[in-house]
Design a protein around this motif. Structure first.
Motif, short mmCIF file in Angstrom:
data_model
loop_
_atom_site.label_atom_id
_atom_site.label_comp_id
_atom_site.label_asym_id
_atom_site.label_seq_id
_atom_site.Cartn_x
_atom_site.Cartn_y
_atom_site.Cartn_z
N VAL A 52 -9.85 -17.26 -5.70
CA VAL A 52 -9.74 -16.19 -6.89
C VAL A 52 -8.96 -17.13 -7.96
N LEU A 53 -9.58 -16.98 -9.34
CA LEU A 53 -8.90 -17.93 -10.15
C LEU A 53 -8.55 -16.86 -11.46
N ASN A 54 -7.33 -17.18 -11.99
CA ASN A 54 -6.95 -16.25 -13.24
C ASN A 54 -7.01 -17.25 -14.10
N LEU A 55 -7.92 -17.07 -15.17
CA LEU A 55 -7.96 -17.79 -16.35
C LEU A 55 -7.66 -17.05 -17.59
N LEU A 56 -7.36 -17.58 -18.83
CA LEU A 56 -7.33 -17.11 -19.87
C LEU A 56 -8.61 -17.64 -20.90
N ILE A 57 -9.65 -16.94 -20.94
CA ILE A 57 -10.83 -17.38 -21.47
C ILE A 57 -10.92 -16.75 -22.82
N ASN A 58 -11.11 -17.43 -23.74
CA ASN A 58 -11.06 -17.04 -25.09
C ASN A 58 -10.17 -15.90 -25.60
N GLY A 59 -8.89 -15.96 -24.76
CA GLY A 59 -7.87 -15.09 -25.25
C GLY A 59 -7.81 -14.00 -24.40
N ASP A 60 -8.97 -13.75 -23.34
CA ASP A 60 -8.91 -12.73 -22.40
C ASP A 60 -8.33 -13.22 -21.05
N ARG A 61 -7.45 -12.34 -20.54
CA ARG A 61 -7.16 -12.73 -19.14
C ARG A 61 -8.42 -12.24 -18.23
N VAL A 62 -8.86 -13.26 -17.42
CA VAL A 62 -10.10 -13.04 -16.49
C VAL A 62 -9.63 -13.51 -15.33
N GLU A 63 -10.04 -12.62 -14.15
CA GLU A 63 -10.05 -12.76 -12.75
C GLU A 63 -11.31 -13.27 -12.15
N VAL A 64 -11.47 -14.29 -11.54
CA VAL A 64 -12.90 -14.69 -11.33
C VAL A 64 -12.82 -15.42 -9.68
N ALA A 65 -13.73 -14.91 -9.00
CA ALA A 65 -13.95 -15.46 -7.77
C ALA A 65 -15.22 -16.69 -7.82
N ALA A 66 -14.88 -17.83 -7.24
CA ALA A 66 -15.64 -18.72 -7.29
C ALA A 66 -15.72 -19.79 -6.09
N PRO A 67 -16.85 -20.27 -5.58
CA PRO A 67 -16.64 -21.27 -4.52
C PRO A 67 -15.71 -22.47 -5.02
N GLU A 68 -14.97 -22.85 -3.99
CA GLU A 68 -13.85 -23.88 -4.26
C GLU A 68 -14.34 -25.08 -4.87
N HIS A 69 -15.38 -25.31 -4.80
CA HIS A 69 -15.83 -26.73 -5.12
C HIS A 69 -16.65 -26.73 -6.54
N TRP A 70 -16.55 -25.47 -7.17
CA TRP A 70 -17.18 -25.26 -8.45
C TRP A 70 -16.46 -26.12 -9.64
N THR A 71 -17.42 -26.59 -10.40
CA THR A 71 -16.77 -27.03 -11.78
C THR A 71 -16.36 -25.88 -12.64
N LEU A 72 -15.65 -26.14 -13.67
CA LEU A 72 -15.26 -25.12 -14.81
C LEU A 72 -16.64 -24.69 -15.38
N LEU A 73 -17.55 -25.70 -15.67
CA LEU A 73 -18.71 -25.53 -16.35
C LEU A 73 -19.52 -24.41 -15.52
N GLU A 74 -19.61 -24.58 -14.17
CA GLU A 74 -20.36 -23.76 -13.25
C GLU A 74 -19.71 -22.45 -13.14
N VAL A 75 -18.45 -22.32 -13.20
CA VAL A 75 -17.85 -20.94 -13.36
C VAL A 75 -18.05 -20.31 -14.62
N LEU A 76 -18.04 -21.12 -15.77
CA LEU A 76 -18.27 -20.29 -17.00
C LEU A 76 -19.86 -19.72 -17.07
N ARG A 77 -20.67 -20.80 -16.68
CA ARG A 77 -21.91 -20.53 -16.94
C ARG A 77 -22.56 -19.47 -15.79
#
Ligand SMILES: Cc1cc2nc3c(=O)[nH]c(=O)nc-3n(C[C@H](O)[C@H](O)[C@H](O)COP(=O)(O)OP(=O)(O)OC[C@H]3O[C@@H](n4cnc5c(N)ncnc54)[C@H](O)[C@@H]3O)c2cc1C
Ligand code: SF4
Ligand code: FES
Ligand code: FES
Lengths: 197, 340
Positions: free
Chosen positions: A3-28
């Motif tokens: 589970v990642l906490n990111l600040l995406i375009n000004g919004d706090r976002v909590e997102v679960a993603a596979p451990e080996h994913w790139t940031l690009l994969e999480v975004l898309r």
């Protein structure tokens, strides 16, 4: 999964993603932010460029797991940020790219505009050479780059309220001395802006 | 689309914790710094570690500063962009600042670190490819196979050392500080290399590069870096030339060093460079003649192979040209030499 906490375009976002994913994969593929393009997916082309804490990086080589708590700006964030800062319409870089026809297929554009945005944020009046350096990691297969550099210069001219140098196609349609004079005036006005007052 | 194989990410906060983690995990773990070399290589399934140990949170690996009297330290996690822009690096090792500034493109210089550059894997056009591509050719010695596509019948891998900062660091006699299970060790960068494309460095998988140390230079120090590549914006070197000149008070050369990269598995020092240039004053005909002498010697020593892209004969023909130009650029503080 992580589970990642990111600040995406000004919004706090909590997102679960596979451990080996790139940031690009999480975004898309987790967040649906498909503005960041997956070109070569190995660091060559710059189509995946996003701003990480304000600096251009390649999302295809960035592990999402190492972005915990960090601020990510994607192309989707430019317009809202501009509006939030009191502007109207798209970010001036986007408007200038639009006006200059600085694209053909458009695949390189999100990355290109983010690199340009980051440049103008740290250097309000870059020269053509500085623009070229800042955009060197963004490859464009279509435009030949000229309109792209002109678009960045148009955004600069607008911001400091001066006439831009004539674009290459305009210069071809006016007397050579006039084109030269206008290019010189633009360069001089930009230099004056650079000098500390 | 290139997917990464599965792995787990660890982010230790202390150096001893990171060292212990690597020792405990053994072969299944790998260190990740900026990831700009490791991630593409993992996408190509050249490495498939179970665990990646990130160095991002280790304070000891950050920053540029003093390392005792007469020495500058650069933390291994310092980005190449920061190395290129630092005034102290520019003063004490101009060739290093120039080399760091010519690595890849701007995004990769923000992400990539000096430590990762020193420890960059060797490169070869038959190796830096996807699994599918490599499999179609029956693999090669360096990974998964039994033959070499560069040297027919060869039993030794000749993949090229391609890190731009390595030759520059060699000319300024830099030292590397490693932390491992047996504590710290300091090694001159000259002693790091082995002429073996499979693993060209004497550095254990359980060791962490903590910092790079450079001796302060005097006012007679001159350095420059020359880089040949296809696209000026993003490419790896087809040839890299690092030059150091130490001038005396009369502007004559007291000592010189020239190191080349992107030719073979380790960076190559040009023999007799100091001997050929010693006593010659910069800005004279004699200097140009001596520089041509060093260029000839480099041409004799350099044997580019079809290991990396670019016609090998052309790369060889460019060796004396870049050596001469980089020597002249060092003398006149006009580096880097970078035509595209
Ligand atoms: C398109 C492209 C172009 C490039 N062009 C160039 C170029 O022109 N010149 C060039 O030199 N490089 C180039 N690179 C390679 C790379 O970007 C740089 O060499 C960069 O400096 C690598 O640093 P990093 O921190 O990303 O290393 P990583 O990828 O994180 O690590 C590289 C290797 O070193 C090990 N490692 C890293 N840091 C440490 C440490 N502190 N202790 C122990 N082990 C460590 C890792 O385990 C890994 O094996 C390019 C890469 C790409 C994708
Ligand atoms: S030099 Fe030969 S063995 Fe080494 S990576 Fe290239 S093809 Fe493989
Ligand atoms: S998709 Fe990331 S650099 Fe090409
Ligand atoms: S507009 Fe097609 S790649 Fe740039």
């Amino acid at each position: 999964m992580r589970v990642l906490n990111l600040l995406i375009n000004g919004d706090r976002v909590e997102v679960a993603a596979p451990e080996h994913w790139t940031l690009l994969e999480v975004l898309r593929y987790e967040l649906g932010l498909t503005g960041s393009k997956q070109g070569c997916d190995k660091g060559d082309c710059g189509a995946c460029t996003v701003l990480l804490d304000g600096k251009p990086v390649l999302a295809c080589l960035t592990l999402a797991a190492l972005c915990e708590g960090r601020a990510v700006t994607t192309i989707e964030g430019l317009l809202p940020a501009h509006v939030k800062a009191g502007g109207t319409g798209p970010d001036p870089v986007q408007a200038a790219f639009d006006e200059c026809g600085a694209l053909q297929c458009g695949f390189c554009q999100p990355g290109m505009m983010l690199s340009a945005r980051a440049l103008l944020d740290r250097n309000a009046c870059p020269t053509r050479a500085e623009i070229k350096d800042a955009l060197a990691g963004n490859l464009c297969r279509c435009t030949g780059y000229t309109q792209i550099f002109e678009a960045v210069e148009l955004a600069i001219a607008r911001r400091i309220g001066i006439e831009p140098a004539p674009r290459a196609w305009e210069a071809q349609r006016m007397p050579a001395d006039e084109a030269e004079r206008r290019a010189r005036e633009f360069a001089e006005a930009r230099e004056r802006q650079k000098e500390p007052r | 689309m290139l997917r990464l194989p599965n792995f787990e990410v660890r982010t230790p906060e202390r150096l001893d914790e990171a060292v212990a983690l690597l020792a405990e995990l053994g072969e299944g773990a790998r260190v990740i710094a900026g990831g700009t070399d490791l991630v593409p290589n993992m996408k190509h399934e050249l490495f498939t570690p179970r665990v990646l140990v990130s160095l991002a949170r280790l304070p000891e690996l950050r920053g540029i500063g003093d390392a005792g009297p007469g020495w500058l330290r650069i933390g291994a996690m310092t980005s190449l962009a920061d190395v290129a822009a630092d005034a102290r690096v520019e003063q004490h090792a101009p060739a290093l600042a120039q080399a760091a500034g010519l690595v890849a493109g701007p995004q990769l210089r923000t992400m990539g670190t000096l430590g990762g550059n020193v420890l960059l894997d060797t490169r070869c056009q038959w190796y830096n490819q996807t699994y599918f591509w490599r499999e179609a050719l029956g693999f090669c010695l360096k990974k998964d196979g039994t033959l070499c596509h560069v040297v027919e019948g060869g039993s030794k891998c000749v993949a090229a050392a391609s890190n731009d900062t390595a030759p520059a660091l060699m000319t300024v006699r830099a030292e590397l500080v490693f932390a491992g299970p047996d504590g710290r060790r300091v090694t001159p960068i000259d002693d790091l290399w082995i002429a073996d494309g499979i693993a060209n460095k004497k550095c254990g998988r359980d060791e962490i590069l903590v910092e790079v140390r450079l001796p302060h230079s005097g006012s007679g120090h001159r350095g420059a870096y020359g880089k040949l590549r296809d696209r000026g914006s993003i490419d790896f070197p087809l040839l890299g030339v690092a030059v150091k000149l130490e001038l005396n008070t009369e502007d004559a050369v007291a000592d010189a060093d020239v190191v080349l990269t992107a030719l073979q598995a380790r960076p190559v020092r040009i023999k007799r460079a100091s001997e050929l240039l010693r006593g010659v004053r910069i800005g004279t005909e004699a200097f140009l003649a001596a520089a041509r002498g060093v260029a000839e010697q480099a041409h004799k020593q350099a044997h580019p192979m079809p290991n990396i892209p670019g016609d090998a004969d052309w790369r060889r023909a460019m060796v004396p040209v870049y050596v001469r130009r980089t020597l002249e650029a060092a003398a006149t503080r006009a580096g880097p030499v970078h035509a595209v």
